[in-house]
Design an enzyme around this catalytic site. Sequence first.
Site, short mmCIF file in Angstrom:
data_model
loop_
_atom_site.label_atom_id
_atom_site.label_comp_id
_atom_site.label_asym_id
_atom_site.label_seq_id
_atom_site.Cartn_x
_atom_site.Cartn_y
_atom_site.Cartn_z
N GLY A 150 -41.68 96.98 -58.95
CA GLY A 150 -42.57 96.24 -59.79
C GLY A 150 -42.98 97.16 -61.06
O GLY A 150 -43.10 96.19 -62.13
N HIS A 151 -43.35 98.20 -61.20
CA HIS A 151 -43.31 98.80 -62.50
C HIS A 151 -42.63 98.74 -63.54
O HIS A 151 -42.51 98.47 -64.20
CB HIS A 151 -44.74 100.47 -61.98
CG HIS A 151 -46.06 99.85 -61.63
ND1 HIS A 151 -45.78 101.29 -60.51
CD2 HIS A 151 -46.48 100.50 -61.46
CE1 HIS A 151 -46.99 100.32 -59.82
NE2 HIS A 151 -47.83 100.42 -60.74
N GLN A 189 -62.86 101.96 -62.08
CA GLN A 189 -62.70 100.56 -61.11
C GLN A 189 -62.58 100.26 -59.77
O GLN A 189 -62.52 99.73 -58.89
CB GLN A 189 -60.88 100.13 -61.98
CG GLN A 189 -59.96 100.74 -61.80
CD GLN A 189 -58.08 100.57 -62.45
OE1 GLN A 189 -58.87 100.60 -63.74
NE2 GLN A 189 -57.89 99.65 -61.73
N GLY A 210 -49.16 92.58 -64.45
CA GLY A 210 -48.63 92.10 -63.03
C GLY A 210 -49.10 90.85 -63.05
O GLY A 210 -50.06 91.37 -62.78
N GLN A 257 -56.95 90.12 -63.04
CA GLN A 257 -57.00 91.02 -63.46
C GLN A 257 -56.35 90.33 -64.83
O GLN A 257 -56.53 91.13 -66.67
CB GLN A 257 -56.36 92.71 -63.92
CG GLN A 257 -55.88 92.88 -64.60
CD GLN A 257 -55.41 94.16 -64.15
OE1 GLN A 257 -56.26 95.46 -63.01
NE2 GLN A 257 -53.85 95.27 -63.86
N ARG A 288 -50.41 101.55 -52.83
CA ARG A 288 -50.34 101.53 -51.91
C ARG A 288 -49.91 101.60 -50.81
O ARG A 288 -50.03 101.69 -49.35
CB ARG A 288 -52.03 100.33 -52.07
CG ARG A 288 -53.00 100.95 -52.43
CD ARG A 288 -54.28 99.93 -52.04
NE ARG A 288 -55.51 99.99 -52.83
CZ ARG A 288 -55.70 100.18 -54.17
NH1 ARG A 288 -54.99 99.13 -55.34
NH2 ARG A 288 -56.83 100.16 -54.97
P1 AMP Z 1 -51.30 99.46 -60.94
O1 AMP Z 1 -50.27 100.10 -61.50
O2 AMP Z 1 -50.75 99.05 -59.53
O3 AMP Z 1 -52.32 99.22 -62.02
O4 AMP Z 1 -50.29 98.17 -62.15
C1 AMP Z 1 -49.92 98.31 -63.53
C2 AMP Z 1 -48.96 97.18 -63.92
O5 AMP Z 1 -48.65 97.36 -62.70
C3 AMP Z 1 -50.63 95.98 -63.05
O6 AMP Z 1 -50.23 95.20 -64.24
C4 AMP Z 1 -49.70 95.15 -62.21
O7 AMP Z 1 -50.81 94.19 -62.57
C5 AMP Z 1 -48.51 95.84 -62.17
N1 AMP Z 1 -47.59 95.42 -60.67
C6 AMP Z 1 -48.06 96.48 -59.88
N2 AMP Z 1 -47.50 95.69 -58.72
C7 AMP Z 1 -46.93 94.68 -59.66
C8 AMP Z 1 -45.83 94.00 -58.12
N3 AMP Z 1 -45.51 94.08 -56.94
N4 AMP Z 1 -45.76 93.26 -59.01
C9 AMP Z 1 -44.85 92.89 -60.40
N5 AMP Z 1 -46.28 93.92 -61.16
C10 AMP Z 1 -46.83 94.35 -60.44
#
Ligand code: AMP
Length: 279
Positions: A35-36, A60, A147, A153, A187
């Site tokens: 996803g990232h 956060q 995302g 957010q 997670r």
């Molecule tokens: P995080 O590391 O969880 O803070 O996520 C960093 C960025 O990646 C944020 O903008 C999230 O929304 C995005 N993100 C995390 N998981 C996904 C996913 N499965 N699909 C799309 N974007 C994602």
Amino acid sequence: MFIFDKINSIQQKIGSLKPTTSIGFVPTMGALHKGHLALIEQAKNENDIVVVSIFVNPTQFNNQNDLLNYPKPLENDLSLLKSMRCDIVFTPSTVEIYQKKVVSESFDFEGLQLVMEGKFRKGHFEGVGTVVKRLFEIIKPTRAYFGEKDYQQLQIIKKITNQFNFNIKIIPCPIFRELDGLAMSSRNSRLTKEQRLVVPFIYKTLSIVKDKFSAFNVEEINKWVENQFKKQPLLKLEYFQIADEETLQPITVKNPSIKYRAFIAVFVGEIRLIDNISL
Ligand code: AMP
């Protein structure tokens, strides 16, 4: 790939670029997954250079155990980013971002913070707002990628960008899922085999809600979702809400000119997963 952990050094590097260089910025908390990587790929396609930050932001987290248990595989993340030909990685320490006071700023999110994640994770969005504002000030990107997985957010970031007049285009990116529908999340790596087998139920339920939305009223749908989760001993529903996609306020009566989304948060043991779907 350049890796910086000091504000001065990354600013020096960015300051040395031609002023016309477009910078795509992807803020993350690390433990990178596909996803990232999809966000980073999009940022690469649309900008001259890509900056990725990895910072597990303490303010956060409303739950200290969640913060302690959050996966932090930095070496693995860096090699993934290198293989993607990311240009710059920013890995600041907590002291670098907050100096001595690890506290959030106050914001006026105009009600966006009162529902769902903001309601169940007190102070979460003040923490997110504080760190994203700080990172925007340091990196001054052309575009920043977020995302839709963290949809609330995304709306909060759009609000801050307007309120503080950041000249940054916020780019929403679709949710990236496993083959069985589970939304990718850092997670997920903490799930046991048994838990991993049941969590696709979350997206499956959202997909059925999408099908039901035109034919049933919201109360009926809410009740149906609650009942579905009662039959799942490993999953605990924290909230399910259908809301206006823009204001995030819960739906009262269906209005054909408004776009709605269904949002969900579920505990699997101590692990909290969120997801959402456009209806
Ligand atoms: P995080 O590391 O969880 O803070 O996520 C960093 C960025 O990646 C944020 O903008 C999230 O929304 C995005 N993100 C995390 N998981 C996904 C996913 N499965 N699909 C799309 N974007 C994602």
